[in-house]
Every structure is written in structure tokens, then in C-alpha cells.
Design a protein around this motif. Structure first.
Motif, PDB file in Angstrom:
ATOM      1  N   GLU B 262      -8.586 -50.090  12.992  1.00  0.00           N
ATOM      2  CA  GLU B 262      -8.212 -48.824  12.676  1.00  0.00           C
ATOM      3  C   GLU B 262      -6.711 -48.891  14.038  1.00  0.00           C
ATOM      4  OE1 GLU B 262      -8.785 -44.695  12.747  1.00  0.00           O
ATOM      5  OE2 GLU B 262      -6.493 -43.942  12.025  1.00  0.00           O
ATOM      6  N   ALA B 263      -5.328 -49.460  13.875  1.00  0.00           N
ATOM      7  CA  ALA B 263      -4.324 -49.184  14.523  1.00  0.00           C
ATOM      8  C   ALA B 263      -4.389 -50.092  15.847  1.00  0.00           C
ATOM      9  CB  ALA B 263      -3.903 -47.238  15.377  1.00  0.00           C
ATOM     10  N   LEU B 278     -13.832 -50.158  15.401  1.00  0.00           N
ATOM     11  CA  LEU B 278     -12.712 -50.751  16.293  1.00  0.00           C
ATOM     12  C   LEU B 278     -11.450 -50.126  16.100  1.00  0.00           C
ATOM     13  CD1 LEU B 278     -12.738 -52.989  18.881  1.00  0.00           C
ATOM     14  CD2 LEU B 278     -10.933 -54.010  17.282  1.00  0.00           C
ATOM     15  N   GLY B 279     -11.259 -48.542  16.900  1.00  0.00           N
ATOM     16  CA  GLY B 279     -10.078 -47.918  16.534  1.00  0.00           C
ATOM     17  C   GLY B 279      -8.747 -47.953  17.746  1.00  0.00           C
ATOM     18  N   HIS B 280      -8.013 -47.513  17.963  1.00  0.00           N
ATOM     19  CA  HIS B 280      -6.940 -47.685  19.076  1.00  0.00           C
ATOM     20  C   HIS B 280      -7.103 -48.049  20.109  1.00  0.00           C
ATOM     21  CE1 HIS B 280      -6.563 -44.692  16.208  1.00  0.00           C
ATOM     22  NE2 HIS B 280      -4.663 -44.246  16.471  1.00  0.00           N
ATOM     23  N   ALA B 281      -7.552 -50.024  19.902  1.00  0.00           N
ATOM     24  CA  ALA B 281      -7.769 -50.603  20.455  1.00  0.00           C
ATOM     25  C   ALA B 281      -6.936 -51.777  21.405  1.00  0.00           C
ATOM     26  CB  ALA B 281      -9.102 -51.568  20.186  1.00  0.00           C
ATOM     27  N   TYR B 282      -7.432 -52.950  21.932  1.00  0.00           N
ATOM     28  CA  TYR B 282      -6.268 -53.406  22.022  1.00  0.00           C
ATOM     29  C   TYR B 282      -7.408 -54.423  23.336  1.00  0.00           C
ATOM     30  CZ  TYR B 282      -2.588 -56.627  23.373  1.00  0.00           C
ATOM     31  OH  TYR B 282      -0.837 -57.595  23.539  1.00  0.00           O
ATOM     32  N   VAL B 283      -7.465 -55.302  21.731  1.00  0.00           N
ATOM     33  CA  VAL B 283      -8.366 -56.537  22.803  1.00  0.00           C
ATOM     34  C   VAL B 283      -7.806 -58.059  22.238  1.00  0.00           C
ATOM     35  CG1 VAL B 283     -10.845 -57.849  21.606  1.00  0.00           C
ATOM     36  CG2 VAL B 283      -9.915 -55.301  20.957  1.00  0.00           C
ATOM     37  N   GLY B 284      -8.451 -58.031  24.290  1.00  0.00           N
ATOM     38  CA  GLY B 284      -7.742 -59.920  24.566  1.00  0.00           C
ATOM     39  C   GLY B 284      -8.353 -61.214  23.382  1.00  0.00           C
ATOM     40  N   GLU B 285      -8.070 -62.642  23.367  1.00  0.00           N
ATOM     41  CA  GLU B 285      -8.645 -63.900  22.869  1.00  0.00           C
ATOM     42  C   GLU B 285      -9.923 -64.317  23.909  1.00  0.00           C
ATOM     43  OE1 GLU B 285      -5.491 -66.986  23.822  1.00  0.00           O
ATOM     44  OE2 GLU B 285      -4.256 -66.212  22.445  1.00  0.00           O
ATOM     45  N   GLY B 323      -8.759 -45.761  22.114  1.00  0.00           N
ATOM     46  CA  GLY B 323     -10.198 -46.533  22.255  1.00  0.00           C
ATOM     47  C   GLY B 323     -10.295 -47.057  23.195  1.00  0.00           C
ATOM     48  N   CYS B 324     -10.461 -48.956  23.775  1.00  0.00           N
ATOM     49  CA  CYS B 324     -10.769 -49.520  24.100  1.00  0.00           C
ATOM     50  C   CYS B 324      -9.918 -50.412  24.797  1.00  0.00           C
ATOM     51  CB  CYS B 324     -12.131 -50.224  24.156  1.00  0.00           C
ATOM     52  SG  CYS B 324     -12.321 -51.307  22.935  1.00  0.00           S
ATOM     53  N   LEU B 325      -9.141 -50.904  25.918  1.00  0.00           N
ATOM     54  CA  LEU B 325      -8.654 -52.432  26.512  1.00  0.00           C
ATOM     55  C   LEU B 325      -9.915 -53.134  26.238  1.00  0.00           C
ATOM     56  CD1 LEU B 325      -6.826 -50.788  28.988  1.00  0.00           C
ATOM     57  CD2 LEU B 325      -6.600 -50.975  26.705  1.00  0.00           C
ATOM     58  N   VAL B 326     -10.058 -54.536  25.993  1.00  0.00           N
ATOM     59  CA  VAL B 326     -11.214 -55.709  25.898  1.00  0.00           C
ATOM     60  C   VAL B 326     -10.316 -56.544  26.403  1.00  0.00           C
ATOM     61  CG1 VAL B 326     -12.865 -57.190  24.589  1.00  0.00           C
ATOM     62  CG2 VAL B 326     -12.754 -54.482  24.440  1.00  0.00           C
ATOM     63  N   GLY B 327     -10.410 -57.400  28.140  1.00  0.00           N
ATOM     64  CA  GLY B 327     -10.494 -58.225  27.731  1.00  0.00           C
ATOM     65  C   GLY B 327     -10.989 -59.798  26.984  1.00  0.00           C
ATOM     66  N   ASP B 328     -10.218 -60.285  27.512  1.00  0.00           N
ATOM     67  CA  ASP B 328     -10.415 -62.142  27.161  1.00  0.00           C
ATOM     68  C   ASP B 328     -11.557 -62.406  27.505  1.00  0.00           C
ATOM     69  OD1 ASP B 328      -7.965 -62.209  26.684  1.00  0.00           O
ATOM     70  OD2 ASP B 328      -7.047 -64.314  27.713  1.00  0.00           O
ATOM     71  N   HIS B 329     -12.592 -62.977  26.811  1.00  0.00           N
ATOM     72  CA  HIS B 329     -14.271 -63.509  26.660  1.00  0.00           C
ATOM     73  C   HIS B 329     -14.635 -62.610  26.497  1.00  0.00           C
ATOM     74  CE1 HIS B 329     -12.164 -68.522  26.792  1.00  0.00           C
ATOM     75  NE2 HIS B 329     -11.499 -67.821  27.832  1.00  0.00           N
TER      76      HIS B 329
END
Lengths: 86, 429
Positions: B262-263, B278-285, B323-329
Motif C-alpha cells: 500500500e502507498a 509493505l505499507g507507506h514504504a520506500y524500498v531501494g533496488e 512505514g519503512c525506508l529500505v536501502g539498496d541490496h
């Protein structure tokens, strides 16, 4: 103060939940003492805490036996100026 | 006119960590496109050049598609130099005209418009972008620029749903150009749905455009029992696997998404294959979220969520939904539970215990039994990254590794502190 080897044995026994009397210098952490990969990471952390040293994790994880670990740690202690003798 | 993007100073870039550890701010997504694409669409330049932090220049050059840290791009044309924090939609400065510098409240350059005939008044381009901007502040009129600017990574995530709708309207595309296999249900107006050429929507899919548009980009594949609520963007060659895709998502290219989302923004090349929220998250590559990985995005008391980005100081987001911020790898094990507003540093490995994890997890941390350890070290992480990228036809280059070595070095402080704390916790009987 206990020797480096005695302290390595004590930490190993605590992390792997073994009787210290059963641990020999020639024992392999994985093959003889049954350390899983996650426990190897825990052992490295606990050796660092016990001796107050900072080890290179890749070097430390390549050490296979209890005796080799004691030698490796004694070397790190010397390099980092950490006393190991009474 | 040449558009020159100059990444913000490090103290600003920190607000976009962990996503900006490995890319300039303008590569971050909001809505359907990146900030760079929005600035280009807004200013319509003849060419684009960019200046990034030196540690990432070589790695970024390989994927930028424009000159990077190349001083020769600063001559021969009118220049419009922009800090990527500036919100493109609100950039109302004429792109050509007499030379002028726009400053924010703290005297930092938000934009500099430099007419070609004024370039001779500035130091030679070879002196670099910083020297050029410093001179421009002295030589040309400076104005207080009242331009809205992005400040934190969660700003982009929170704005993304509305931005998907705005980008959809701006793109002007709608209808079915790919394959939609029947039975497939479309709710709302078909003018709010676009299925691009090469995209395939399998039978038993619901596309609900009643509350916002749905854009399925080229080569994407939507597998049966997926429900997509608009606004939503599915990037090129991404696959949804029976996903419960609630409103407001934006997925970049080559993602695999299942479970409930979501979002959220997923930058690209990331797997969230299985169930888990996974909600209101920004997830990397290059992230892999193990089965049942779930984040909280709302506190029990509905108060504003805070995020701790450096292990020391928490920042109030002002939003009840983060939600969460998740970096690359990043790689998470099955059953990973992220707390509300969790910061997960790049390259972190999470071996979960079933309990909610600390809100700050440093980059390159190996989280085991709930504590941060050195794990198997960065060499092992690089080996995994090389394997993961090769699976999608991308190469782990020497430049890439050098960039990550730099990230490893400048993120050492909080990680070392967390490792020491972890050792003390583990040593307790």
C-alpha cells in the motif's frame, strides 16, 4: 588471569552451550563442535567482547579450530596493544 | 538551454538516506517518473548534464545517460542549474532570460540561470561546478527563491500517490495497447487505465481505477488474482504475483511483487515475492524481502511517526503513516517485522527472530538475534550483490564496488557503535 586458550574455550563453551572440559584445541568449531554459521558470527562477537579487540570478520571467520583461534586472537591482542598475560 | 542538475550538499542528501547513498537525489521516484524526468519535462532543455558526489561519479556515469561531473558541459549554451530538491511542478522560473541566482532561506543555491553571453564573466568551466556557482552568486543578482523543496525520502513516498495521478494525466495515455486476457474486471473509467504494449494482464485480475488511474508499463505482467487499486504505476517488466495492491503504489522496473502493498515506492529490481505487508514504504533496488516480511505503518496511538536516520536523533515526519525506508541490496529473512518508521541501511542483512526489529539498522549491518553484528563482512555482501545483479543482466562493476566501499567507510560510525552495543547485549548471561 586465565590464558588466551582457556578464555577462548570458556567463550566457545558458553556460546555453543558445551561443557568446557569437552573442548580441545584441535577441535574444529564447525565439524567437531557443531557451530552453525550464525553461531560463528556470535563467536567472533563474543571473542571481541571478551578480549576487548576488534577483529577483521573475514579473517576471523576463516579460523577453523579452537587452538588456531587462540593463536589468532593472541596475535590481534599484540597488534592492538591489549595485554593477555597477568 | 542546457539543464544542469547539481546534487545537494551532503547534509541535505542525508535526508534521503538510505536511498541516496548510492544515487543522486534526482533518481528517486515520485509517482510514475523520477525527479530528474520531472525536471526535464518541466524545463524542456536541449541537453542535460549532472554533477554528483565524487564517490559515486564513476558508478553513476554508467547508468546516467548524460554527462556526469563533466565541466565541458558548462559552456556553449545558456545554463539552467537546478538543485534536485526543487519540486518540478512548482518550478515557475522562466528557463531563459538574464542571469539570476535563486537562493533558499539559508543562502544555498536552488537554481542559477546563466545566460550564454555571461559565461565569460565566470571562472573557466574546468574549475568545477562549485567554483562556478560561488562566482555566480557574486556576479549576478541573487533572489530569494520561494520554491517548495523535497526534504526527506518519506516526502517522496507520501506525495507519490497524488503524483501518480498527475503524471498519468500528463502522459496522456490510456486504453489497452497490451494484452488483457479475459475474464478481467476493470472498475471505473477505462480512460483511467493504460496497459502499455507488451504488457500482459492474465485472467482473474481486478483493476480498480475508481479512485485513481492505473498505468501498467511495457512488458509488465500481472498474474491471476492480483487486485490493483489506483492510483498505481507498475514499471516496465515488473511482475505482480497475486498481489493485493492497494492504492498509491509506484513500482519501478523489473520488480516482483506479491502480498499486500500500500502507498509504497519501490525503486526497481526488487523482489517482494511473497505474502507480507509493505505499507507507506520506500524500498531501494536489488532488495529481497523474504516471505512474511511486514512493516508497521501506523502507531497504535495514531500519532506522527518518527524516523531515526543516524542511530542518534529521531526526526518527526509529521505524518501518522510512515512505514519503512529500505536501502539498496537489503535482504530480509522470512518473518521479518519492521517497526513503524524503520530505517534499514543499504546492504543490511536481516535474520529475524519474529520480534519487531530496532528502528535504526545501519548500512552493512548483519542483524542476528535482534542485535547488530559484523556478520560475514562486506566481501560476502558484494558476492551476493554480484550474483543478484547478474540474474537481471546487470554487472557488478569495479566502479560499483568502489562506490559501495566509500559508503561502507562513511557509514562506519553508527554501525561500529551498534556492533559494540550488540556485543554487550550478547555477552549478558
Amino acid at each position: 588471569m586465565a590464558s588466551v586458550l582457556e578464555r577462548v574455550v570458556a567463550v566457545t563453551a558458553r556460546v555453543l552451550r558445551l561443557d568446557p572440559a569437552e573442548i580441545r584445541p584441535e577441535h574444529s568449531f564447525a565439524a567437531d563442535l557443531g557451530a552453525e554459521s550464525v553461531q560463528s558470527i556470535e563467536l567472533v562477537a563474543m571473542f571481541e567482547e571478551e578480549f576487548g579487540i576488534d577483529m577483521d570478520e573475514q579473517e576471523a571467520l576463516s579460523v577453523e579450530t579452537v587452538g588456531a583461534a587462540a593463536e589468532y586472537i593472541a596475535g590481534v591482542c599484540r597488534k592492538q596493544g591489549i595485554p593477555t598475560e597477568p | 538551454m542546457q539543464l544542469v542538475l547539481v546534487d545537494s550538499p551532503e547534509e541535505i542528501r542525508r535526508g534521503f538516506h538510505p536511498l541516496s547513498l548510492s544515487r543522486p537525489i534526482w533518481e528517486l521516484r515520485c509517482g510514475i517518473t523520477s525527479l530528474k524526468e520531472k525536471l526535464i519535462a518541466r524545463t524542456r532543455p536541449a541537453g542535460v548534464a549532472c554533477f554528483v558526489a565524487p564517490y559515486m561519479a564513476d558508478a553513476y556515469r554508467a547508468r546516467a545517460g548524460c554527462p556526469v561531473n563533466d565541466a565541458s558541459a558548462l559552456s556553449g549554451d545558456d545554463l539552467l542549474i537546478i538543485d534536485p530538491r526543487v519540486k518540478a511542478d512548482a518550478f515557475d522560473v522562466p528557463t531563459t532570460g538574464p542571469s539570476e541566482v535563486g537562493l533558499d532561506g539559508e543562502g544555498r543555491v536552488l537554481y542559477a540561470r546563466i545566460a550564454r553571453y555571461d559565461l565569460g564573466r565566470l571562472p573557466p568551466a574546468g574549475g568545477g561546478i562549485d567554483a562556478l556557482l560561488s562566482a555566480a552568486k557574486v556576479k549576478f543578482p541573487c533572489v530569494a527563491a520561494r520554491l517548495p523543496a523535497w526534504r526527506y525520502a518519506w516526502d517522496l513516498m507520501l506525495a507519490s500517490p497524488d503524483q501518480v495521478a498527475a503524471d498519468f494525466a500528463a502522459a496522456g495515455r490510456f486504453g489497452i495497447e497490451g494484452a488483457v486476457e479475459q475474464p478481467c474486471a476493470v472498475r471505473g473509467s477505462r480512460n483511467d487505465v493504460y496497459v502499455a504494449p507488451g504488457a500482459v494482464v492474465h485472467p482473474m485480475v481486478v483493476i480498480d481505477a475508481g479512485q485513481g488511474p492505473v498505468y501498467v508499463d511495457e512488458g509488465a505482467e500481472i498474474l491471476p488474482f492480483t487486485r490493483i487499486e489506483g492510483p498505481c504505476y507498475i514499471g516496465p517488466k515488473s511482475v505482480l504475483l497475486g498481489a493485493k495492491c492497494r492504492a498509491g503504489n509506484s513500482f519501478g522496473p523489473h520488480c516482483r511483487v506479491g502480498g499486500e502493498v500500500e502507498a509504497s515506492v519501490i525503486q526497481g529490481y526488487t523482489n517482494k515475492y511473497h505474502d507480507g505487508f509493505l505499507g507507506h514504504a520506500y524500498v531501494g533496488e536489488w532488495v529481497n524481502l523474504g516471505a512474511l516480511t511486514t512493516n508497521s505503518d501506523l502507531k497504535n496511538d495514531y500519532s506522527a511517526v518518527s524516523v531515526n536516520m543516524d542511530g542518534r536523533r529521531s526526526i518527526d515526519t509529521g505524518s501518522a503513516k510512515v512505514g519503512c525506508l529500505v536501502g539498496d541490496h537489503v535482504k530480509t529473512s522470512i518473518g521479518t517485522l519492521f517497526n513503524t518508521g524503520a530505517y534499514v541501511g543499504a546492504m543490511a542483512v536481516i535474520m529475524a527472530t519474529g520480534k519487531p526489529l530496532p528502528k535504526f539498522i545501519p548500512s552493512f549491518a548483519w542483524l542476528i538475534e535482534g542485535v547488530v553484528t559484523k556478520g560475514f563482512g562486506k566481501g560476502k555482501l558484494y558476492e551476493t550483490a554480484r550474483t543478484v545483479m547478474a540474474r537481471r543482466g546487470r554487472e557488478w562493476t569495479a566502479a560499483e564496488q568502489a562506490m559501495w566501499d566509500a559508503v561502507y567507510a562513511f557509514t562506519a560510525g553508527p554501525r561500529d557503535e551498534a556492533v559494540r552495543r550488540g556485543r554487550r547485549i550478547m555477552a549478558k548471561p
